[in-house]
Design a protein around this motif. Sequence first.
Motif, short mmCIF file in Angstrom:
data_model
loop_
_atom_site.label_atom_id
_atom_site.label_comp_id
_atom_site.label_asym_id
_atom_site.label_seq_id
_atom_site.Cartn_x
_atom_site.Cartn_y
_atom_site.Cartn_z
N UNK A 138 11.33 -8.41 7.55
CA UNK A 138 12.45 -9.04 8.26
C UNK A 138 12.71 -8.45 9.64
N UNK A 139 12.39 -7.19 9.84
CA UNK A 139 12.61 -6.55 11.13
C UNK A 139 11.72 -7.17 12.21
N UNK A 140 10.50 -7.54 11.83
CA UNK A 140 9.56 -8.15 12.78
C UNK A 140 9.61 -9.68 12.71
N UNK A 141 10.28 -10.22 11.70
CA UNK A 141 10.40 -11.67 11.56
C UNK A 141 9.09 -12.37 11.30
N UNK A 142 8.19 -11.71 10.58
CA UNK A 142 6.91 -12.35 10.28
C UNK A 142 6.33 -11.80 8.98
N UNK A 143 5.23 -12.43 8.58
CA UNK A 143 4.54 -11.98 7.38
C UNK A 143 3.35 -11.10 7.76
N UNK A 144 2.98 -10.23 6.83
CA UNK A 144 1.82 -9.37 6.99
C UNK A 144 0.95 -9.49 5.75
N UNK A 145 -0.34 -9.57 5.95
CA UNK A 145 -1.29 -9.52 4.85
C UNK A 145 -1.54 -8.06 4.50
N UNK A 146 -1.91 -7.82 3.25
CA UNK A 146 -2.21 -6.45 2.83
C UNK A 146 -3.33 -5.86 3.70
N UNK A 147 -4.41 -6.62 3.93
CA UNK A 147 -5.51 -6.04 4.71
C UNK A 147 -5.09 -5.72 6.14
N UNK A 148 -4.22 -6.52 6.72
CA UNK A 148 -3.69 -6.20 8.06
C UNK A 148 -2.90 -4.90 8.02
N UNK A 149 -2.09 -4.75 6.99
CA UNK A 149 -1.25 -3.57 6.88
C UNK A 149 -2.07 -2.31 6.65
N UNK A 150 -3.21 -2.45 5.99
CA UNK A 150 -4.11 -1.30 5.82
C UNK A 150 -4.55 -0.82 7.21
N UNK A 151 -4.88 -1.76 8.09
CA UNK A 151 -5.27 -1.39 9.45
C UNK A 151 -4.15 -0.73 10.22
N UNK A 152 -2.94 -1.26 10.07
CA UNK A 152 -1.78 -0.67 10.75
C UNK A 152 -1.60 0.78 10.31
N UNK A 153 -1.75 1.04 9.01
CA UNK A 153 -1.51 2.40 8.52
C UNK A 153 -2.68 3.34 8.76
N UNK A 154 -3.89 2.83 8.85
CA UNK A 154 -5.02 3.68 9.28
C UNK A 154 -4.75 4.13 10.71
N UNK A 155 -4.32 3.17 11.54
CA UNK A 155 -3.95 3.50 12.92
C UNK A 155 -2.79 4.50 12.92
N UNK A 156 -1.79 4.27 12.08
CA UNK A 156 -0.61 5.15 12.02
C UNK A 156 -1.02 6.59 11.72
N UNK A 157 -1.92 6.76 10.78
CA UNK A 157 -2.42 8.11 10.47
C UNK A 157 -3.04 8.75 11.71
N UNK A 158 -3.96 8.03 12.34
CA UNK A 158 -4.67 8.56 13.49
C UNK A 158 -3.76 8.74 14.70
N UNK A 159 -2.81 7.86 14.86
CA UNK A 159 -1.83 7.91 15.94
C UNK A 159 -1.02 9.20 15.87
N UNK A 160 -0.45 9.49 14.71
CA UNK A 160 0.37 10.69 14.59
C UNK A 160 -0.46 11.96 14.56
N UNK A 161 -1.65 11.89 14.01
CA UNK A 161 -2.53 13.05 14.07
C UNK A 161 -2.85 13.38 15.53
N UNK A 162 -3.07 12.35 16.34
CA UNK A 162 -3.34 12.57 17.77
C UNK A 162 -2.13 13.16 18.49
N UNK A 163 -0.91 12.82 18.07
CA UNK A 163 0.26 13.47 18.67
C UNK A 163 0.15 14.98 18.49
#
Length: 178
Positions: free
Chosen positions: A142-167
């Motif tokens: 609801x925050x983004x006002x859209x739907x997400x597929x599980x496989x898309x969300x896997x990509x978002x969280x793989x990025x999230x891991x690498x994003x914060x590790x890079x911080x």
Amino acid sequence: MTLEQLKYPIGKFEQPLTITKDILSQWISDISSFPTRLKNEVNHLTDEQLDTQYRPNGWTIRQVIHHCADSHMNSLTRLKLTLTEDQPTIKPYFEERWAELIDSKKMPIAPALKMIEGIHERWTALLNHLTEEENSRIFIHPEHGKTFRIDENIGVYAWHCNHHLAHITETKKRNNWK
């Protein structure tokens, strides 16, 4: 480095037009290996280093680690809801407010690292056994006002891991920490 580079040291998430099995496999590997990669970067840091902001007006490394535990706990819950309910509307949370709570600002990182290890072990077990049909299941954010597929969300969280590790790794480089 510019503020944008400090905020997004690996860039923003860019979803491929087609999510292939190889891409999905790499994303799952990134999620699976995150606890070990994170521990290797932070286990030896002092409290002073953990309380260093990765950018001006940003979170401290300690807050980033606790945020990962919080965020990934929520992502595992969202995955399970999506696998067991028909197009669930997930519950967003105010991550910036969670990061200001005492457990994120002051606690040692060991409990968060334990959470991350357990969450990722369970998460990876599920991710490695998803069918094509399960990967295409959706949840409503609801925050983004859209739907997400599980496989898309896997990509978002793989990025999230690498994003914060890079911080963390970029902060260590800038400060000449080993």
